[in-house]
Write an enzyme that holds these catalytic residues in place. Structure first.
Site, PDB file in Angstrom:
ATOM      1  N   CYS A   1      13.549 -19.442 -26.795  1.00 17.71           N
ATOM      2  CA  CYS A   1      12.539 -19.179 -27.817  1.00 17.71           C
ATOM      3  C   CYS A   1      12.110 -20.509 -28.433  1.00 17.71           C
ATOM      4  O   CYS A   1      12.950 -21.311 -28.851  1.00 17.71           O
ATOM      5  CB  CYS A   1      13.116 -18.249 -28.885  1.00 17.71           C
ATOM      6  SG  CYS A   1      11.991 -17.970 -30.278  1.00 17.71           S
TER       7      CYS A   1
ATOM      8  N   CYS B   1      12.726 -13.483 -15.949  1.00 15.68           N
ATOM      9  CA  CYS B   1      13.783 -12.477 -15.945  1.00 15.68           C
ATOM     10  C   CYS B   1      14.507 -12.600 -17.286  1.00 15.68           C
ATOM     11  O   CYS B   1      15.248 -13.550 -17.519  1.00 15.68           O
ATOM     12  CB  CYS B   1      14.726 -12.751 -14.773  1.00 15.68           C
ATOM     13  SG  CYS B   1      16.009 -11.518 -14.566  1.00 15.68           S
TER      14      CYS B   1
ATOM     15  N   CYS C   1      11.311 -12.062 -29.940  1.00 15.53           N
ATOM     16  CA  CYS C   1      12.680 -12.585 -29.926  1.00 15.53           C
ATOM     17  C   CYS C   1      13.516 -11.766 -30.910  1.00 15.53           C
ATOM     18  O   CYS C   1      13.113 -11.573 -32.061  1.00 15.53           O
ATOM     19  CB  CYS C   1      12.666 -14.055 -30.320  1.00 15.53           C
ATOM     20  SG  CYS C   1      14.308 -14.786 -30.545  1.00 15.53           S
TER      21      CYS C   1
END
Length: 174
Positions: free
Chosen positions: A134, A158, A86
């Site tokens: 996340c 995606c 992330c």
């Protein structure tokens, strides 16, 4: 006998009261829901802190759920071993070995690192999709679709390239 005019006024009054009731139920419940949602993440920051730490493009995607332009990410070209993390908190979210070229214009994966993402229902476009966030900081990453490789999971994660950083296995071992 009740007049038609009286019945219309009562109908209007009833609809007005119903509308006021629906709108008054909305705000407090949603605010409480947002507070509990924000506190469920290990990393929480104010919007000002996120804006200061992230690039404008990262902020728009990660914190405002924007979508980067198609084919704009250099991460589409990554084909070495490593981990995608992330961009906001460095939480490992996808392994390079689970990346594949879907031809969609965004990095695609058939599965995440176990336990490091959460799925949330997204209806922003008028239909239901699964949003990927996340699990550590709550940042928007992308969406999951059911058109992935049938020989593995059948899922396509995606993911916006700007929402991730890539760390090679060599860098990871240092």
């Amino acid at each position: 006998m009740i007049s038609l005019n009286f019945m219309l006024k009562m109908k209007y009054l009833l609809l007005t009261l119903l509308t006021i009731g629906l709108y008054s139920c909305d705000s407090k419940a949603q605010n409480d829901s947002n507070k509990s949602e924000a506190s469920e993440f290990e990393i929480t920051k104010s919007e000002a802190e996120w804006k200061k730490e992230l690039t404008p493009a990262e902020y728009q995607v990660l914190r405002k759920s924007a979508t980067e332009p198609r084919n704009s990410s250099p991460l589409n070209q990554i084909d070495e071993s490593g981990t995608f993390v992330c961009a906001a908190c460095k939480n490992p979210i996808y392994k390079a070995k689970h990346k594949y070229d879907r031809g969609s214009g965004w990095p695609s994966f058939d599965r995440p690192v176990e336990g490091n993402i959460k799925l949330k229902t997204d209806r922003k476009l008028g239909y239901q999709r699964q949003e990927v966030i996340c699990a550590k900081c709550g940042s928007h990453l992308g969406h999951v679709f059911n058109d992935g490789p049938k020989e593995t999971t059948g899922k396509r994660h995606c993911i916006n390239g700007v929402a991730m950083k890539f760390i090679t296995d060599q860098e990871n071992s240092k």
